[in-house]
Design a protein around this motif. Structure first.
Motif, PDB file in Angstrom:
ATOM      1  N   CYS A  82       0.834  -1.206   0.000  1.00 34.38           N
ATOM      2  CA  CYS A  82       0.000   0.000   0.000  1.00 34.38           C
ATOM      3  C   CYS A  82       0.869   1.256   0.000  1.00 34.38           C
ATOM      4  O   CYS A  82       1.755   1.414   0.838  1.00 34.38           O
ATOM      5  CB  CYS A  82      -0.918   0.015   1.219  1.00 34.38           C
ATOM      6  N   GLY A  83       0.590   2.139  -0.954  1.00 37.30           N
ATOM      7  CA  GLY A  83       1.285   3.414  -1.020  1.00 37.30           C
ATOM      8  C   GLY A  83       2.630   3.389  -1.693  1.00 37.30           C
ATOM      9  O   GLY A  83       3.305   4.429  -1.754  1.00 37.30           O
ATOM     10  N   THR A  84       3.062   2.251  -2.226  1.00 42.53           N
ATOM     11  CA  THR A  84       4.402   2.166  -2.803  1.00 42.53           C
ATOM     12  C   THR A  84       4.455   2.566  -4.274  1.00 42.53           C
ATOM     13  O   THR A  84       5.547   2.772  -4.811  1.00 42.53           O
ATOM     14  CB  THR A  84       4.964   0.739  -2.657  1.00 42.53           C
ATOM     15  N   LEU A  85       3.303   2.657  -4.945  1.00 40.29           N
ATOM     16  CA  LEU A  85       3.277   3.094  -6.340  1.00 40.29           C
ATOM     17  C   LEU A  85       2.998   4.597  -6.362  1.00 40.29           C
ATOM     18  O   LEU A  85       2.081   5.070  -5.701  1.00 40.29           O
ATOM     19  CB  LEU A  85       2.184   2.336  -7.099  1.00 40.29           C
ATOM     20  N   CYS A  86       3.805   5.330  -7.112  1.00 35.96           N
ATOM     21  CA  CYS A  86       3.641   6.792  -7.183  1.00 35.96           C
ATOM     22  C   CYS A  86       2.464   7.110  -8.098  1.00 35.96           C
ATOM     23  O   CYS A  86       2.573   7.059  -9.324  1.00 35.96           O
ATOM     24  CB  CYS A  86       4.923   7.435  -7.702  1.00 35.96           C
ATOM     25  N   THR A  87       1.321   7.402  -7.505  1.00 40.42           N
ATOM     26  CA  THR A  87       0.102   7.615  -8.268  1.00 40.42           C
ATOM     27  C   THR A  87      -0.392   9.051  -8.133  1.00 40.42           C
ATOM     28  O   THR A  87      -0.078   9.753  -7.175  1.00 40.42           O
ATOM     29  CB  THR A  87      -1.004   6.660  -7.795  1.00 40.42           C
ATOM     30  N   GLY A 127      -3.668  -1.349 -12.529  1.00 40.13           N
ATOM     31  CA  GLY A 127      -2.372  -0.948 -13.044  1.00 40.13           C
ATOM     32  C   GLY A 127      -1.278  -1.198 -12.026  1.00 40.13           C
ATOM     33  O   GLY A 127      -1.493  -1.041 -10.826  1.00 40.13           O
ATOM     34  N   TYR A 128      -0.075  -1.580 -12.503  1.00 42.91           N
ATOM     35  CA  TYR A 128       1.016  -1.867 -11.572  1.00 42.91           C
ATOM     36  C   TYR A 128       2.301  -1.115 -11.911  1.00 42.91           C
ATOM     37  O   TYR A 128       3.335  -1.327 -11.264  1.00 42.91           O
ATOM     38  CB  TYR A 128       1.295  -3.371 -11.503  1.00 42.91           C
ATOM     39  N   THR A 129       2.255  -0.215 -12.888  1.00 43.55           N
ATOM     40  CA  THR A 129       3.456   0.523 -13.279  1.00 43.55           C
ATOM     41  C   THR A 129       3.268   2.013 -13.040  1.00 43.55           C
ATOM     42  O   THR A 129       2.146   2.520 -12.977  1.00 43.55           O
ATOM     43  CB  THR A 129       3.784   0.310 -14.766  1.00 43.55           C
ATOM     44  N   GLU A 130       4.389   2.712 -12.917  1.00 45.90           N
ATOM     45  CA  GLU A 130       4.334   4.159 -12.789  1.00 45.90           C
ATOM     46  C   GLU A 130       3.635   4.758 -14.010  1.00 45.90           C
ATOM     47  O   GLU A 130       3.876   4.352 -15.140  1.00 45.90           O
ATOM     48  CB  GLU A 130       5.752   4.728 -12.680  1.00 45.90           C
ATOM     49  N   SER A 131       2.739   5.714 -13.781  1.00 44.06           N
ATOM     50  CA  SER A 131       2.029   6.407 -14.867  1.00 44.06           C
ATOM     51  C   SER A 131       1.231   5.444 -15.737  1.00 44.06           C
ATOM     52  O   SER A 131       1.166   5.606 -16.960  1.00 44.06           O
ATOM     53  CB  SER A 131       3.014   7.213 -15.727  1.00 44.06           C
ATOM     54  N   PHE A 132       0.604   4.438 -15.123  1.00 39.14           N
ATOM     55  CA  PHE A 132      -0.165   3.481 -15.931  1.00 39.14           C
ATOM     56  C   PHE A 132      -1.332   4.140 -16.642  1.00 39.14           C
ATOM     57  O   PHE A 132      -1.856   3.604 -17.613  1.00 39.14           O
ATOM     58  CB  PHE A 132      -0.619   2.282 -15.100  1.00 39.14           C
ATOM     59  N   ASP A 167      -4.588   8.495 -12.452  1.00 43.65           N
ATOM     60  CA  ASP A 167      -4.502   7.041 -12.342  1.00 43.65           C
ATOM     61  C   ASP A 167      -5.819   6.447 -11.855  1.00 43.65           C
ATOM     62  O   ASP A 167      -6.190   5.337 -12.254  1.00 43.65           O
ATOM     63  CB  ASP A 167      -3.361   6.639 -11.402  1.00 43.65           C
ATOM     64  N   VAL A 168      -6.527   7.172 -10.994  1.00 51.53           N
ATOM     65  CA  VAL A 168      -7.850   6.713 -10.565  1.00 51.53           C
ATOM     66  C   VAL A 168      -8.814   6.753 -11.747  1.00 51.53           C
ATOM     67  O   VAL A 168      -9.626   5.842 -11.939  1.00 51.53           O
ATOM     68  CB  VAL A 168      -8.382   7.553  -9.395  1.00 51.53           C
ATOM     69  N   ASP A 169      -8.722   7.818 -12.552  1.00 50.91           N
ATOM     70  CA  ASP A 169      -9.538   7.888 -13.768  1.00 50.91           C
ATOM     71  C   ASP A 169      -9.248   6.703 -14.679  1.00 50.91           C
ATOM     72  O   ASP A 169     -10.163   6.133 -15.297  1.00 50.91           O
ATOM     73  CB  ASP A 169      -9.254   9.190 -14.522  1.00 50.91           C
ATOM     74  N   ALA A 170      -7.964   6.312 -14.765  1.00 51.09           N
ATOM     75  CA  ALA A 170      -7.592   5.177 -15.608  1.00 51.09           C
ATOM     76  C   ALA A 170      -8.169   3.871 -15.076  1.00 51.09           C
ATOM     77  O   ALA A 170      -8.610   3.011 -15.846  1.00 51.09           O
ATOM     78  CB  ALA A 170      -6.068   5.080 -15.714  1.00 51.09           C
TER      79      ALA A 170
END
Length: 272
Positions: A122-127, A257-262, A131-134
């Protein structure tokens, strides 16, 4: 939908135009897929005919998925050293080493010293807010994620959560790595009944027999809000989480999504 099976050596030919590349467990490919339900139905057929294996589909951006898969498997926690005198041109040796490597990765996923928990992820991906829209857009219309060609992986592991060992990904430092992805896969399966069915260059795919009921959907949306938003006020306060809960009560699939800027993998139009 059209299907094709790979040549034994995994190389492209005129009759079999696709090659396995870094996706050694690839069993067959799909073309002209009209819906995610078609993919899930095909996976069900394969599992029913071959219960000794687990099956997993690629999703978005096949080429990038193959590229990062090759690099992710080099992680020192996952990589199996090549035996001295190994001949890369010998298909028998190569097949044996690939099988041993897969078993090694699966074993590492169950290594208590390496396993991570949902709470740790939790919290480790820079979102950010988009990203919520995605997430909303992908779960409203998951077909938009699917590449023109999908590779179905036939993975000799004992449990579906371990199928990620056949398609290791999460290479870049800002992405979730394979152990973090596995923590998400385990939690969604154990706590919410979602089976892991797909992995692309930036997205994970899950499905359950039926959609969640309304209360369970709200609970999962709250957990996902923490997964992506812990420590990130813009994400935590985004209004899309209630909409995602409503979607989860309508659909049996879940895309994450699991990548930065997904979010950049989707063409988010106005109103998504």
């Amino acid at each position: 939908m059209r299907t094709g099976t790979f040549a034994p050596d995994g190389q492209a030919t005129q009759e079999q135009p696709f090659r396995k590349g870094n996706l050694a467990c690839s069993h067959e490919w799909l073309e002209d897929v009209a819906s995610l339900d078609e993919v899930l139905a095909r996976l069900d057929v394969l599992r029913a005919a071959d219960p000794a294996h687990c099956y997993l589909s690629t999703l978005d951006d096949l080429d990038q998925c193959s590229y990062t898969c090759g690099h992710a498997s080099q992680d020192e926690r996952l990589y199996l050293e090549v035996p001295e005198g190994f001949d890369w041109e010998d298909p028998v040796q190569l097949a044996a080493w690939e099988c041993d490597s897969l078993r090694h990765r699966a074993g590492q996923l169950r290594n208590p010293e390496l396993m991570q928990s949902w709470e740790q992820v939790c919290g480790t991906l820079c979102t950010i807010g988009p990203d919520v829209d995605a997430l909303l857009a992908a779960n409203r219309a998951p077909e938009q994620l699917l590449d023109d060609v999908l590779y179905l992986q036939r993975v000799p592991v004992a449990a579906q959560d371990l199928a990620i060992a056949g398609l290791p990904n999460g290479y870049f430092s800002a992405d979730w790595d394979m152990f973090q992805n596995h923590a998400v896969i385990r939690h969604l399966g154990q706590a919410h009944g979602y089976a892991f069915f797909g992995m692309g260059a930036s997205w994970l795919g899950f499905a359950r027999a039926q959609p969640l009921d309304a209360a369970m959907a709200r609970q999962l949306a709250a957990e996902l809000r923490q997964l992506y938003g812990k420590g990130r006020e813009e994400v935590l306060e985004h209004g899309g989480w209630a909409q995602l809960a409503a979607l989860l009560a309508q659909r049996r699939t879940l895309l994450l999504g699991y990548t930065e800027s997904f979010a950049e993998t989707l063409d988010l139009g106005e109103g998504d």
